[in-house]
Design a protein around this motif. Structure first.
Motif, PDB file in Angstrom:
ATOM      1  N   MET A  62     101.802 124.544  58.966  1.00 59.25           N
ATOM      2  CA  MET A  62     100.854 125.637  58.746  1.00 59.25           C
ATOM      3  C   MET A  62     101.181 126.377  57.451  1.00 59.25           C
ATOM      4  N   HIS A  63     102.460 126.602  57.207  1.00 58.24           N
ATOM      5  CA  HIS A  63     102.887 127.282  55.984  1.00 58.24           C
ATOM      6  C   HIS A  63     102.479 126.458  54.762  1.00 58.24           C
ATOM      7  N   ASN A  64     102.685 125.127  54.830  1.00 61.93           N
ATOM      8  CA  ASN A  64     102.300 124.251  53.727  1.00 61.93           C
ATOM      9  C   ASN A  64     100.794 124.277  53.504  1.00 61.93           C
ATOM     10  N   LEU A  65     100.026 124.316  54.600  1.00 53.81           N
ATOM     11  CA  LEU A  65      98.572 124.352  54.488  1.00 53.81           C
ATOM     12  C   LEU A  65      98.118 125.629  53.796  1.00 53.81           C
ATOM     13  N   ILE A  66      98.716 126.748  54.162  1.00 54.80           N
ATOM     14  CA  ILE A  66      98.357 128.028  53.534  1.00 54.80           C
ATOM     15  C   ILE A  66      98.711 127.992  52.054  1.00 54.80           C
ATOM     16  N   GLU A  67      99.895 127.469  51.734  1.00 57.49           N
ATOM     17  CA  GLU A  67     100.285 127.357  50.325  1.00 57.49           C
ATOM     18  C   GLU A  67      99.335 126.432  49.579  1.00 57.49           C
ATOM     19  N   TYR A  68      98.936 125.328  50.210  1.00 56.94           N
ATOM     20  CA  TYR A  68      98.014 124.384  49.588  1.00 56.94           C
ATOM     21  C   TYR A  68      96.675 125.054  49.318  1.00 56.94           C
ATOM     22  N   GLN A  69      96.187 125.831  50.273  1.00 58.17           N
ATOM     23  CA  GLN A  69      94.916 126.525  50.082  1.00 58.17           C
ATOM     24  C   GLN A  69      95.027 127.545  48.954  1.00 58.17           C
ATOM     25  N   ASP A  70      96.160 128.247  48.881  1.00 55.97           N
ATOM     26  CA  ASP A  70      96.378 129.190  47.788  1.00 55.97           C
ATOM     27  C   ASP A  70      96.417 128.467  46.449  1.00 55.97           C
ATOM     28  N   LEU A  71      97.072 127.316  46.417  1.00 56.39           N
ATOM     29  CA  LEU A  71      97.153 126.539  45.185  1.00 56.39           C
ATOM     30  C   LEU A  71      95.774 126.044  44.765  1.00 56.39           C
ATOM     31  N   ARG A  72      94.982 125.597  45.729  1.00 62.30           N
ATOM     32  CA  ARG A  72      93.606 125.160  45.402  1.00 62.30           C
ATOM     33  C   ARG A  72      92.804 126.319  44.818  1.00 62.30           C
ATOM     34  N   GLU A  73      92.976 127.501  45.384  1.00 57.76           N
ATOM     35  CA  GLU A  73      92.265 128.667  44.873  1.00 57.76           C
ATOM     36  C   GLU A  73      92.727 128.993  43.451  1.00 57.76           C
ATOM     37  N   ALA A  74      94.029 128.903  43.215  1.00 54.60           N
ATOM     38  CA  ALA A  74      94.566 129.169  41.879  1.00 54.60           C
ATOM     39  C   ALA A  74      94.032 128.161  40.871  1.00 54.60           C
ATOM     40  N   VAL A  75      93.982 126.889  41.249  1.00 53.32           N
ATOM     41  CA  VAL A  75      93.464 125.852  40.349  1.00 53.32           C
ATOM     42  C   VAL A  75      91.975 126.066  40.100  1.00 53.32           C
ATOM     43  N   SER A  76      91.259 126.554  41.100  1.00 52.56           N
ATOM     44  CA  SER A  76      89.819 126.777  40.921  1.00 52.56           C
ATOM     45  C   SER A  76      89.529 127.876  39.901  1.00 52.56           C
ATOM     46  N   LYS A 119     100.961 128.279  33.428  1.00 48.97           N
ATOM     47  CA  LYS A 119     101.242 129.717  33.279  1.00 48.97           C
ATOM     48  C   LYS A 119     100.224 130.551  34.052  1.00 48.97           C
ATOM     49  N   GLN A 120      98.957 130.149  34.007  1.00 43.29           N
ATOM     50  CA  GLN A 120      97.920 130.883  34.744  1.00 43.29           C
ATOM     51  C   GLN A 120      98.140 130.769  36.252  1.00 43.29           C
ATOM     52  N   ILE A 121      98.531 129.595  36.703  1.00 42.07           N
ATOM     53  CA  ILE A 121      98.793 129.408  38.132  1.00 42.07           C
ATOM     54  C   ILE A 121      99.985 130.260  38.548  1.00 42.07           C
ATOM     55  N   LYS A 122     101.021 130.261  37.726  1.00 39.61           N
ATOM     56  CA  LYS A 122     102.205 131.066  38.019  1.00 39.61           C
ATOM     57  C   LYS A 122     101.832 132.551  38.067  1.00 39.61           C
ATOM     58  N   LYS A 123     100.989 132.984  37.132  1.00 41.29           N
ATOM     59  CA  LYS A 123     100.544 134.376  37.105  1.00 41.29           C
ATOM     60  C   LYS A 123      99.720 134.696  38.348  1.00 41.29           C
ATOM     61  N   TYR A 124      98.890 133.753  38.783  1.00 47.96           N
ATOM     62  CA  TYR A 124      98.073 133.951  39.980  1.00 47.96           C
ATOM     63  C   TYR A 124      98.959 134.243  41.195  1.00 47.96           C
TER      64      TYR A 124
END
Length: 129
Positions: A62-76, A119-124
């Motif tokens: 579940m933690h990985n899924l939440i992180e994955y969703q956050d990463l997808r949002e950051a990439v978007s 850098k943008q993803i890290k900032k997000y």
């Protein structure tokens, strides 16, 4: 046909016709199967302390899924070109050389674009949401 029922204090046998007996037996079998299926499918969250390893895996998933969703949002939030480079390099495993040839730009340009995207993803992730 005799149907036997066992209770905590006594056992009772009832004489019934064969049709009714087979119906009762079939219903008892269905009830047993339904109850058995339900206990196999569901876990009690109260058992977390007893089955820590299994729940630990579920919790991590579940933690990985939440992180994955956050990463997808950051990439978007990236530009289309940055998204293309990040997805192709990190998710699909393509080299910067392949991506540069496909996009018709230089390799240093692809590298610089990927660096800006990282850098943008890290900032997000560092900015409070």
């Amino acid at each position: 046909m005799k149907i036997r029922y066992e209770f905590a204090t006594e056992t009772v046998e009832i004489e019934v016709s064969d049709d009714w007996g087979s119906l009762v037996i079939d219903l008892d079998r269905q009830e047993y199967n339904n109850n058995h299926a339900e206990t196999r499918r569901h876990y009690s969250l109260d058992a977390l302390a007893f089955e820590g390893e299994e729940y630990g895996k579920v919790d991590q998933a579940m933690h990985n899924l939440i992180e994955y969703q956050d990463l997808r949002e950051a990439v978007s939030k990236l530009t289309d070109q940055q998204q293309y480079i990040i997805i192709n390099h990190y998710y699909l495993g393509r080299s910067y050389t392949e991506i540069a040839k496909e996009l018709g730009i230089s390799i240093p340009c692809v590298t610089k674009c990927a660096e800006r995207a990282r850098k943008q993803i890290k900032k997000y992730f560092s900015d409070p949401r």
